[in-house]
Scaffold this motif. Structure first.
Motif, PDB file in Angstrom:
ATOM      1  N   ALA A  89       0.828  -1.203   0.000  1.00 32.31           N
ATOM      2  CA  ALA A  89       0.000   0.000   0.000  1.00 32.31           C
ATOM      3  C   ALA A  89       0.870   1.264   0.000  1.00 32.31           C
ATOM      4  N   ALA A  90       1.970   1.221   0.769  1.00 28.32           N
ATOM      5  CA  ALA A  90       2.869   2.379   0.807  1.00 28.32           C
ATOM      6  C   ALA A  90       3.526   2.594  -0.561  1.00 28.32           C
ATOM      7  N   ALA A  93       1.040   4.080  -2.840  1.00 26.38           N
ATOM      8  CA  ALA A  93       0.815   5.498  -2.562  1.00 26.38           C
ATOM      9  C   ALA A  93       1.912   6.349  -3.202  1.00 26.38           C
ATOM     10  N   ASP A  96       1.246   6.405  -6.774  1.00 25.02           N
ATOM     11  CA  ASP A  96       0.099   7.273  -7.031  1.00 25.02           C
ATOM     12  C   ASP A  96       0.539   8.735  -7.099  1.00 25.02           C
ATOM     13  N   ALA A  97       1.418   9.118  -6.188  1.00 26.99           N
ATOM     14  CA  ALA A  97       1.920  10.498  -6.200  1.00 26.99           C
ATOM     15  C   ALA A  97       2.725  10.761  -7.473  1.00 26.99           C
ATOM     16  N   MET A 217      -5.084   0.593  -5.643  1.00 25.09           N
ATOM     17  CA  MET A 217      -4.915   1.212  -4.321  1.00 25.09           C
ATOM     18  C   MET A 217      -6.032   0.784  -3.383  1.00 25.09           C
ATOM     19  N   GLN A 218      -7.255   0.849  -3.870  1.00 25.76           N
ATOM     20  CA  GLN A 218      -8.384   0.461  -3.029  1.00 25.76           C
ATOM     21  C   GLN A 218      -8.300  -1.003  -2.627  1.00 25.76           C
ATOM     22  N   GLU A 221      -5.495  -1.333  -0.022  1.00 22.42           N
ATOM     23  CA  GLU A 221      -5.947  -0.784   1.264  1.00 22.42           C
ATOM     24  C   GLU A 221      -6.914  -1.742   1.951  1.00 22.42           C
TER      25      GLU A 221
END
Length: 427
Positions: A89-90, A93, A96-97, A217-218, A221
């Motif tokens: 997940a990290a 993220a 994603d950025a 991502m979902q 998570e």
């Protein structure tokens, strides 16, 4: 099946082995032989420490320990899974950025391309207006080259001719540049239009990638949340299992305390019987003369047809961790296999113990200067009762797993003057 004394046979085998070893050792250097002995002792020590008695704890304690170990293992696995899910997940993220930055850059590139396109269209319009003006001049004034040719016919001197040529060339060059600039503006406009289309496509791709990554991502998570919930649940399960293990351990400790009282009573009884037997033996010797010293080795026949799985001696308790004495031998044998009397004797006690299950104590009288007794434990049943006389090799009961036991076996104890001794010295 009857067991007979094997003292003579064992002595012959021992003598032959001793002779063979003496010949072999004589050819080995002393230092090397000592090193081999040290290694042998170490291996024997390691094997002994690795073995454990089969009546390590009660069944409730075994179940509680197994549940606790399973809960710990599951919790460790769940924690690893949680760390992995959180790591994914990290990473997602961070990605994603990065994708957001790439989308912003693509959007900015599209905006710049659109701006450049607008400028290009303005420039082309200007060039188009100049060309239009030139074409209009052609209609109104005539072709510059034709006008220049006409002026040549009107020239009076060579100097006039030169000036007229220069004028014509200047006009033609200027008009050619205007046309060239218009063509260049059109080419540049097409390039900028293509840049805009490419930028639009890049933005669309980045947006689609961002949408797809959002789904990932979902999912990650959700995976991390499920892993965290699993850890929380297993923490509770481990705590419950640990409390159950503590309760079972306390119950086992109470049973062991009761066992110590039972053992003290049996030891006291056997000491008194041993003393009486020795006194009777001494009185008999006074009447008959001194007897030759006895030898304990090989006096007792094997108590069961099985395999020695755990020897007599001190070791760390496999469940509770304390350093204590395993006061007999464990013989692995199938349930229902016969148990044999190791020598002639009399049954002096038979009862059921929480720890040792069904027990039978046989007093063999004075043997080799000590009062000798044997104790059988964990049997499914016995065929003799208190007061019965038994003979060597007689079937006295059957193997079981009563009491604290992880499987069918015999826990065999030898008592000398009321204290436990290593059965190997008597078998």
């Amino acid at each position: 099946m009857r067991h007979f004394p094997r003292t003579a046979r064992r002595r012959m085998v021992s003598a032959a082995l001793a002779a063979t070893m003496a010949v072999g050792v004589s050819t080995i250097p002393s230092a090397y032989a000592d090193d081999l002995k040290d290694k042998q002792h170490k291996i024997q020590k390691d094997i002994k420490s690795a073995q454990s008695d089969l009546h390590a704890s009660s069944r409730s304690m075994q179940r509680a320990t197994a549940k606790l170990a399973a809960a710990r293992d599951q919790l460790a696995g769940a924690q690893v899974a949680l760390a992995a899910a959180e790591g994914k997940a990290a990473d997602a993220a961070v990605r994603d950025a990065q994708m957001q930055v790439e989308l912003d850059e693509a959007t900015a590139a599209l905006e710049q391309a659109q701006t450049d396109l607008a400028l290009g269209r303005g420039l082309m319009n200007e060039q188009q207006e100049q060309v239009t003006a030139t074409v209009t001049d052609f209609y109104q004034q005539g072709d510059p080259q034709l006008l220049a040719f006409a002026s040549l016919l009107d020239s009076q001197t060579p100097a006039d001719l030169t000036r007229q040529n220069e004028l014509r060339d200047g006009i033609v060059d200027r008009e050619a540049r205007v046309y060239q600039e218009l063509q260049a503006a059109k080419v540049l406009l097409k390039m900028r239009e293509q840049q805009v289309e490419d930028a639009k496509e890049a933005v669309a791709l980045k947006r689609q990638a961002a949408a797809d990554h959002l789904v990932v991502m979902q999912s990650l998570e959700a995976e991390a949340a499920a892993a965290k919930a699993s850890v929380v649940s297993l923490v509770g399960a481990r705590a419950t299992a640990q409390r159950a293990a503590v309760r079972a351990k306390r119950a086992d400790e109470a049973a062991l305390a009761d066992l110590e009282q039972e053992e003290a009573k049996i030891s006291d009884m056997l000491r008194r019987r041993a003393l009486a037997a020795l006194r009777a033996q001494r009185a008999k010797q006074r009447d008959q003369g001194p007897a030759s010293p006895g030898n304990s080795g090989g006096f007792l026949d094997s108590p069961v047809g099985g395999t020695l799985s755990s020897p007599y001696g001190y070791r760390t308790h496999p469940i509770y961790g304390y350093w204590g004495l395993h006061d007999g031998q464990d013989w692995a044998a199938g349930c229902g296999q016969p148990l044999y009397a190791g020598a002639d004797g009399r049954v002096v006690s038979s009862y059921s113990s929480t720890v040792y299950g069904r027990r039978l104590v046989i007093d063999h009288g004075a043997v080799s200067g000590v009062g000798l007794a044997t104790i059988y434990n964990h049997a499914t049943s016995y065929t003799v009762g208190v007061g019965a006389r038994v003979t060597r090799g007689q079937v006295i009961g059957y193997v079981g797993d009563s009491g604290w036991s992880t499987g069918c076996h015999l826990h065999f104890t030898v008592m000398a003057n009321g204290s436990t001794v290593d059965p190997r010295n008597w078998l």
